[in-house]
Design an enzyme around this catalytic site. Sequence first.
Site, mmCIF file in Angstrom:
data_model
loop_
_atom_site.group_PDB
_atom_site.id
_atom_site.type_symbol
_atom_site.label_atom_id
_atom_site.label_comp_id
_atom_site.label_asym_id
_atom_site.label_seq_id
_atom_site.Cartn_x
_atom_site.Cartn_y
_atom_site.Cartn_z
ATOM 1 N N HIS A 14 -6.864 0.272 6.201
ATOM 2 C CA HIS A 14 -7.046 -0.875 7.479
ATOM 3 C C HIS A 14 -8.465 -0.501 8.141
ATOM 4 O O HIS A 14 -8.823 -1.626 8.561
ATOM 5 C CB HIS A 14 -6.044 -0.058 8.585
ATOM 6 N N LYS A 35 -3.520 10.556 14.231
ATOM 7 C CA LYS A 35 -2.268 10.833 14.743
ATOM 8 C C LYS A 35 -2.112 11.824 15.968
ATOM 9 O O LYS A 35 -2.861 12.622 16.248
ATOM 10 C CB LYS A 35 -1.270 11.474 13.841
ATOM 11 N N LYS A 73 0.651 -1.294 -0.106
ATOM 12 C CA LYS A 73 -0.092 -0.081 -0.027
ATOM 13 C C LYS A 73 0.876 1.078 0.218
ATOM 14 O O LYS A 73 2.086 1.062 0.511
ATOM 15 C CB LYS A 73 -0.993 -0.037 1.199
HETATM 16 C C1 BG6 Z 1 0.441 2.304 7.989
HETATM 17 C C2 BG6 Z 1 0.221 3.850 7.709
HETATM 18 O O1 BG6 Z 1 -0.113 1.597 6.907
HETATM 19 O O2 BG6 Z 1 -0.015 1.997 9.223
HETATM 20 C C3 BG6 Z 1 0.899 4.531 8.952
HETATM 21 O O3 BG6 Z 1 0.792 4.181 6.431
HETATM 22 C C4 BG6 Z 1 0.548 3.980 10.235
HETATM 23 O O4 BG6 Z 1 0.718 6.112 8.716
HETATM 24 C C5 BG6 Z 1 0.767 2.458 10.260
HETATM 25 O O5 BG6 Z 1 1.275 4.537 11.123
HETATM 26 C C6 BG6 Z 1 0.187 1.816 11.642
HETATM 27 O O6 BG6 Z 1 0.634 0.482 11.623
HETATM 28 P P1 BG6 Z 1 0.670 -0.338 12.882
HETATM 29 O O7 BG6 Z 1 0.898 -1.601 12.446
HETATM 30 O O8 BG6 Z 1 1.801 0.411 13.770
HETATM 31 O O9 BG6 Z 1 -0.725 -0.039 13.653
#
Ligand code: BG6
Length: 500
Positions: free
Chosen positions: A249, A349, A157
Amino acid sequence: MDAIKVKNLPCTESVAIVIFGITGDLSHRKLIPALYENAKSNHLPQPFYIIGFARRPWDDQKMREVLSQAIRDFARTQPVDEKVLNQLVERTHYIESAFQDRAGYTQLSKLLSDLGIKNTLFYLATPPSEYADIVEKIGQSDLEFCPGGWRRIVVEKPFGHDLKSAQLLDESLHAVFHENQIYRMDHYLGKETVQNILAFRFGNGIFEPLWNRNNIDHIQITMAESEGVGTRAGYYDRAGVVRDVFQNHLLQLLSLTAMEAPAVFSAKAVRDEKVKVLNSISDIKGKSAIKNTFRAQYVSGTINGERVPSYRDEANVDPGSITETFMAARLFVNNWRWAGVPFYLRSGKRLPKRVTEIAIQFTQIPLTLFDQPNLAGDAPNVLVLHIQPDEGITLFLGAKVPGGAMHIEPVEMRFSYAETFGDSHPDAYERLLLDCLQGDATLFNRSDEVMEAWRLTQGIIDAWESQGLENLPVYEAGTQGPHGADDFIMRHNRRWRKIK
Ligand code: BG6
């Protein structure tokens, strides 16, 4: 869920992973350490080759040194087993080439044939702007097919920047590869706790009768992060939360929570059911998108005792940026199971903590026996699937406080992954890399799924763009998020769960 096992691979046949962009962060932090862990637990087919393809003037030796360091720095299990590390890196090769340069692919073709490798997994770990060129060159060099072996491709992605570019990328892929050779990555699907949504729902009989509009008031899906944009502002400022995590996600978590039981546990059946959920979500565009979403941007604040800057003051962010770093949405899945049940999704964030969870809020009791109103609270029964951290499941209930009076308080029944299974489980990339080596696409996105997710996301993006805002609502970093998001959910007499 199936234990990880090498299913289809004859272990004696050579397999290579060709990583385009092996010099980048994704390779060092995720892919190479994941391959090392798989090698360590004897899950990689043998012999296994890693071929790096990138622009930097490295050679085989340099690549081996860098990969060894990446394993030492980022392997999940420490200390590193030097024997496994050496065995893995001794079968690595580097091709220095621009991604558009046919000569590099000719070299790759020769290397694969010199090494006698038929089974090859191509991994696109480059900036997305390179994807189409790489795929085209793979096709022009006849690398996508090998008689007597398999060829597959993993696409990281973001899959496109919007619906149109995602369609174009899909067309480029399909011009060279069959759909069953394409593995579109969403690393959330590789997380143990995300897979456990299916195990929990379809491996237990007691929840299914409750899992519908008759018993569920609403569902909240939260993906909160305490980190800011870090070094990725160049990408993020063009993406925002809506492209970065909502399109993928969050909608994946929603699909797994809402889908029907597949007839069998196969890639086709599981993905058929997931895509039906996305198909059933009512179009959210124009006025309805504005009404059913909320976005905001963080300003400076304190997280874990540390002062952090405003989004607009982060390096490489446009000082007048109106990119959202927080969004909330209210979606409806219009089918018989879910009609009328709102799904509230939020992500941001610079929230107080990194927390991902799915909270199933059950309906209130029909009559209160003990007092008015229900002393256990206005929403006593919540089932929370903790995706990360503190992976587990909690069911909140009302219970009588010991003593003469009828005092009822919320109590928790909790299953903790760490307590039950220990706290070291495979990283998402370990699982997903093995799955594509084994040809199992269940935990990867199919073309129609990605396009459906973009259809929904595009409606929101278009509505936001036509709003023509000069400023967004803001929230202080380290707080629970924008006040407007509270009003957004309160309009329908609901409250966000606290991020803690
Ligand atoms: C990524 C995003 O797909 O997922 C990021 O681009 C994000 O911005 C990350 O921080 C979060 O992943 P995880 O596994 O740390 O929850």
